[in-house]
Motif scaffolding. Structure first.
Motif, mmCIF file in Angstrom:
data_model
loop_
_atom_site.group_PDB
_atom_site.id
_atom_site.type_symbol
_atom_site.label_atom_id
_atom_site.label_comp_id
_atom_site.label_asym_id
_atom_site.label_seq_id
_atom_site.Cartn_x
_atom_site.Cartn_y
_atom_site.Cartn_z
ATOM 1 N N THR A 117 0.826 -1.209 0.000
ATOM 2 C CA THR A 117 0.000 0.000 0.000
ATOM 3 C C THR A 117 0.859 1.257 0.000
ATOM 4 O OG1 THR A 117 -1.720 -1.205 1.229
ATOM 5 C CG2 THR A 117 -1.844 1.207 1.224
ATOM 6 N N PHE A 118 1.905 1.252 0.805
ATOM 7 C CA PHE A 118 2.770 2.428 0.911
ATOM 8 C C PHE A 118 3.496 2.707 -0.396
ATOM 9 C CE2 PHE A 118 6.977 4.251 1.747
ATOM 10 C CZ PHE A 118 6.618 5.431 2.368
ATOM 11 N N TRP A 119 4.108 1.683 -0.980
ATOM 12 C CA TRP A 119 4.886 1.903 -2.209
ATOM 13 C C TRP A 119 3.977 2.224 -3.391
ATOM 14 C CZ3 TRP A 119 9.267 3.266 -0.811
ATOM 15 C CH2 TRP A 119 10.032 2.585 0.120
ATOM 16 N N ALA A 121 1.139 3.883 -3.114
ATOM 17 C CA ALA A 121 0.682 5.262 -2.896
ATOM 18 C C ALA A 121 1.762 6.278 -3.236
ATOM 19 C CB ALA A 121 0.234 5.437 -1.448
ATOM 20 N N THR A 122 3.015 5.919 -3.015
ATOM 21 C CA THR A 122 4.114 6.850 -3.296
ATOM 22 C C THR A 122 4.608 6.756 -4.737
ATOM 23 O OG1 THR A 122 5.672 5.198 -2.425
ATOM 24 C CG2 THR A 122 4.889 6.905 -0.900
ATOM 25 N N GLY A 123 4.103 5.764 -5.481
ATOM 26 C CA GLY A 123 4.480 5.638 -6.881
ATOM 27 C C GLY A 123 5.769 4.894 -7.134
ATOM 28 N N PHE A 124 6.291 4.210 -6.114
ATOM 29 C CA PHE A 124 7.556 3.493 -6.268
ATOM 30 C C PHE A 124 7.376 1.981 -6.343
ATOM 31 C CE2 PHE A 124 8.956 7.415 -4.024
ATOM 32 C CZ PHE A 124 9.750 7.916 -5.052
ATOM 33 N N TYR A 125 6.143 1.524 -6.460
ATOM 34 C CA TYR A 125 5.919 0.072 -6.501
ATOM 35 C C TYR A 125 6.654 -0.542 -7.698
ATOM 36 C CZ TYR A 125 3.666 -4.419 -7.184
ATOM 37 O OH TYR A 125 3.435 -5.754 -7.374
ATOM 38 N N GLN A 127 9.961 -1.009 -7.847
ATOM 39 C CA GLN A 127 11.378 -0.666 -7.866
ATOM 40 C C GLN A 127 12.158 -1.671 -7.010
ATOM 41 O OE1 GLN A 127 12.737 1.760 -9.736
ATOM 42 N NE2 GLN A 127 10.687 2.188 -10.538
ATOM 43 N N THR A 130 12.877 -1.001 -3.283
ATOM 44 C CA THR A 130 11.795 -1.079 -2.299
ATOM 45 C C THR A 130 11.786 -2.442 -1.601
ATOM 46 O OG1 THR A 130 10.190 -1.854 -3.959
ATOM 47 C CG2 THR A 130 10.390 0.527 -3.628
ATOM 48 N N THR A 206 6.218 -6.261 -2.960
ATOM 49 C CA THR A 206 6.871 -4.971 -3.190
ATOM 50 C C THR A 206 7.379 -4.800 -4.618
ATOM 51 O OG1 THR A 206 8.913 -5.917 -2.280
ATOM 52 C CG2 THR A 206 7.542 -4.599 -0.796
#
Length: 266
Positions: A117-119, A121-125, A127, A130, A206
């Motif tokens: 959820t965090f990645w 939301a931040t647009g880094f999923y 990577q 992560t 991730t």
């Protein structure tokens, strides 16, 4: 009579615990491309495929890089945290200890969903880095616990003597504290490395399929059939874990790492 029954009991337990490894090891040497036991023929070619097949070799390299980096980051987080907790006793200090232990005590899927959820939301999923951060957060508990044991075993009079002689905090840490906690530091890194090498859920949540580690590769390969390479990878995992933990026990004084010395002193 009772002693013989006790020995028989432990022998049966040992056989029961070893059977899965024996079966997997037998499957890994099958001559034919099938997961059958007892093995049909004998061949070590499936072990070679881990290193010669581009897909399996890339997955192995990804797993090693992820485990090396995430274990290093976990230790980098745990070391100053455990140092702070040991030096500054405060009612609110245990909050940081709880935060350090919490990710490992939660079910892995909960931690993985939180990271997903965090990645996202931040647009880094997706990577690769992560996954390194995710594994470091998930496994920081291991070096935190071992380092906390190491700090608790230190005689505070040594630190006080060094400070009395004029040594500053950095000098005290480098010349007195670090040599004493080095076995705990290495063991914490080793534990985090081995578990990161075998972890699937957090890595999958991730990075998905953008970085294929060996556990992800195994699950992906199951969709296309069964191959003894999967069993060979499992044996490789077990051998690596046994070797690393054996070295920790041999050179790191395992009873001391488990806190036995500190318990005896108390």
């Amino acid at each position: 009579m009772s002693r013989n029954l006790t020995r028989l009991y432990f022998v049966l337990i040992g056989i029961f615990l070893a059977m899965p490894i024996v079966v997997v090891a037998g499957v890994s040497v099958n001559e034919k491309q099938s997961l059958t036991f007892p093995p049909q023929g004998f061949s070590l070619s499936w072990y070679g495929a881990i290193f010669t097949d581009p897909g399996w070799r890339a997955a192995l390299l990804s797993s090693l890089l992820l485990a090396l980096a995430s274990a290093a980051l976990a230790v980098a987080i745990a070391l100053p945290l455990s140092w702070f907790l040991w030096r500054r006793i405060a009612p609110w200090a245990n909050i940081f200890r709880v935060l350090g232990i919490a990710p490992f005590t939660l079910p892995p899927v909960i931690t993985a969903l939180g990271l997903l959820t965090f990645w996202a939301a931040t647009g880094f999923y997706g990577q690769p880095w992560t996954a390194v951060i995710g594994h470091a957060i998930f496994f920081v508990t291991l070096p935190l616990v071992t380092l906390s044991l190491g700090f608790s075993a230190i005689d505070r009079s040594l630190v006080e003597a060094a400070a009395t002689m004029g040594a500053d905090d950095q000098t005290v840490f480098r010349t007195v504290v670090l040599p004493l906690i080095r076995p705990y530091l290495v063991s914490g890194y080793a534990f985090a490395f081995v578990l990161s090498l075998n972890e699937y859920i957090v890595a999958y949540m991730t990075v998905g399929f953008t970085m294929e580690t060996l556990p992800i590769k195994i699950f992906n390969a199951l969709r296309y059939g069964y191959t003894p390479v999967m069993a060979s990878v499992t044996v490789l995992f077990v051998a690596a874990a046994a070797l690393i933990f054996g070295l920790v026990a041999r050179f790191g004084d395992l009873p001391k790492l488990l806190g036995a010395m500190a318990a005896d002193e108390r």
